[in-house]
Enzyme design. Structure first.
Site, PDB file in Angstrom:
ATOM      1  N   TRP A 140       0.833  -1.209   0.000  1.00 46.61           N
ATOM      2  CA  TRP A 140       0.000   0.000   0.000  1.00 46.61           C
ATOM      3  C   TRP A 140       0.868   1.259   0.000  1.00 46.61           C
ATOM      4  O   TRP A 140       0.436   2.318   0.440  1.00 46.61           O
ATOM      5  CB  TRP A 140      -1.011  -0.021   1.124  1.00 46.61           C
ATOM      6  CG  TRP A 140      -0.469  -0.020   2.540  1.00 46.61           C
ATOM      7  CD1 TRP A 140       0.331   0.908   3.092  1.00 46.61           C
ATOM      8  CD2 TRP A 140      -0.716  -0.983   3.561  1.00 46.61           C
ATOM      9  NE1 TRP A 140       0.606   0.605   4.394  1.00 46.61           N
ATOM     10  CE2 TRP A 140      -0.033  -0.559   4.718  1.00 46.61           C
ATOM     11  CE3 TRP A 140      -1.451  -2.153   3.614  1.00 46.61           C
ATOM     12  CZ2 TRP A 140      -0.053  -1.287   5.906  1.00 46.61           C
ATOM     13  CZ3 TRP A 140      -1.470  -2.859   4.797  1.00 46.61           C
ATOM     14  CH2 TRP A 140      -0.781  -2.424   5.921  1.00 46.61           C
ATOM     15  N   GLU A 141       2.072   1.152  -0.458  1.00 46.20           N
ATOM     16  CA  GLU A 141       3.009   2.288  -0.603  1.00 46.20           C
ATOM     17  C   GLU A 141       3.153   3.086   0.686  1.00 46.20           C
ATOM     18  O   GLU A 141       3.072   4.308   0.665  1.00 46.20           O
ATOM     19  CB  GLU A 141       2.579   3.244  -1.725  1.00 46.20           C
ATOM     20  CG  GLU A 141       2.241   2.603  -3.015  1.00 46.20           C
ATOM     21  CD  GLU A 141       0.787   2.788  -3.343  1.00 46.20           C
ATOM     22  OE1 GLU A 141       0.334   3.921  -3.367  1.00 46.20           O
ATOM     23  OE2 GLU A 141       0.083   1.780  -3.553  1.00 46.20           O
TER      24      GLU A 141
END
Lengths: 264, 156
Positions: free
Chosen positions: B43-44
């Site tokens: 999810w960065e």
């Protein structure tokens, strides 16, 4: 044992030309393996493409003098002390293994070409360097392989799990260990064990130098290159798109002492 | 978008493996370098990007979203207590930001994980993450959907 040239003793039964020829074949295997790896893995192509990209993104030109200074500084600070590994056990183990291997290989070439064969002078210093180099390689290498490998330290794999990436370090350790054992048994007069460890020493050398294409041997060439490129990119402002070093240190607190990644 | 690793920069130190909240940064079995084993689950959060001491991890933009080559890179300087960002837009514009890593006193709210209990192999292999389910403030096990209740056929 420490001050006896093992190759000189071997030359009493085998002609020195065979030993010298073996060393030359091993050097040839390094060159061949590295060239094949360069062609297949395209490491050098990637390296130069990256350098070209960095040049395009550069914010300022670096003069020849500054470039030389950066390269020399990188060699002394980053490469000679493997600064990339930070301050810790991994760095100490790597430095031990690296300098041990360099001493072991240089002493091997000097002993084989300079002090082996009839009528050649006897050296006590070079055999000492050869043995110390092998011991340093063993200490650094076994320390790394048994305790510090990341898949053991961070991935919780057992130390005896062997993967392809171990080819280089295990072959190198086999060379140093069997070399020391061969030297010990040869100087103590045990012909059977001496012969056994000589065969193992030769085999592990063939695996180490013959396996350059498959192993991590070439990291000795690429890692210094990458370190130089990184520092040149810092100096010319391209920095691989990274932000510059922060210019406001004091107001943000005292900093942090990071824990080692060993939570398994 | 997900993280990827520059192989020439990574030295396999394991900091990213240690910090990834999704447990998807692992060490490759063949080359012993870091690898994102499940890019779809990334999810960065940039935890690994910030933790990497060699700046070997970057976040890749999907080709339809960032086709012209943008860049978001970060430099964490622990001794200074700073975190700096460089945002490079697709039209070449760049922006630099510097922030404190945290505004809380050092050591007060950061758990000393190394002094915590060592997880056993079962816990390492389980689906639950560190402090779960207690950290989620729920009683008992994580909620699950039994496979029998799934609708037959392919659906998304």
């Amino acid at each position: 044992m420490m001050s006896i040239n093992p190759y000189a003793m071997l030359a009493e039964t085998i002609t020195p030309l065979v030993i010298q020829g073996f060393v030359l074949v091993m050097l040839g295997l390094i060159v061949l393996g590295t060239i094949l790896q360069m062609i297949h893995h395209k490491n050098v192509t990637y390296f130069f493409n990256n350098a070209k990209k960095a040049k395009l993104a550069a914010e300022r030109e670096i003069g020849a003098g500054e470039k030389t200074a950066i390269i020399l500084k990188t060699v002394v600070r980053d490469i000679a002390t493997t600064a990339e590994l930070g301050a810790g056990k991994r760095r100490v183990a790597h430095v031990l293994g690296m300098y041990g291997t360099i001493l072991f290989w240089i002493a091997s070439i000097v002993l084989v070409f300079g002090y082996t064969g009839q009528g050649r002078s006897v050296s006590t210093v070079w055999p000492m360097i050869w043995h110390v180099g092998a011991i340093m390689t063993c200490v650094g290498g076994y320390w790394f392989w048994l305790f510090l490998r990341v898949d053991v330290l961070a991935e919780a794999h057992p130390w005896y799990r062997i993967i392809k990436a171990d080819l280089f370090v295990l072959a190198l350790l086999a060379c140093a260990t069997t070399g020391l054992a061969w030297s010990y048994f040869q100087s103590s007069g045990s012909a059977t064990f001496s012969y056994l460890f000589l065969v193992l020493f030769v085999t592990s050398n063939i695996v180490l130098f013959g396996g350059v294409y498959w192993s991590k041997f070439a990291h000795m060439i690429y890692k210094p290159g990458a370190a130089i490129q990184k520092n040149l990119a810092e100096a010319d402002g391209s920095r691989d798109n990274l932000p510059p070093l922060a210019d406001a240190p004091k107001q943000f607190g005292l900093g942090i002492k990071r824990e080692q990644p060993k939570h398994y | 978008m997900s993280t990827f690793v520059y192989m020439t920069r990574c030295d396999g130190c394991g900091h990213c493996v240690d910090i990834c909240p999704s447990d998807i940064m692992h060490i490759d079995e063949n080359i012993r370098r870091a690898v994102n084993i499940e890019p779809n689950f990334c999810w960065e959060c940039y935890s690994c990007v910030k933790a990497c001491p060699n700046h070997a991890i970057d976040v890749r933009g999907y080709a339809d979203f960032a086709p012209m080559g943008h860049s978001v890179r970060v430099r964490r300087e622990e001794e200074k207590g700073t975190i700096s960002w460089k945002i490079k837009f697709r039209n070449g514009t760049t922006k630099d930001f510097v922030s404190p890593i945290t505004t809380k006193p050092w050591g007060k709210f950061i758990p000393k994980l190394a002094e915590g209990e060592k997880p056993n192999q079962g816990e390492i292999n389980s689906q639950t993450l560190y402090t779960e389910p207690k950290g989620l403030n729920i009683d008992g096990e994580l909620p699950s959907v039994p496979k029998d209740s799934f609708k037959k056929g392919v659906y998304y």
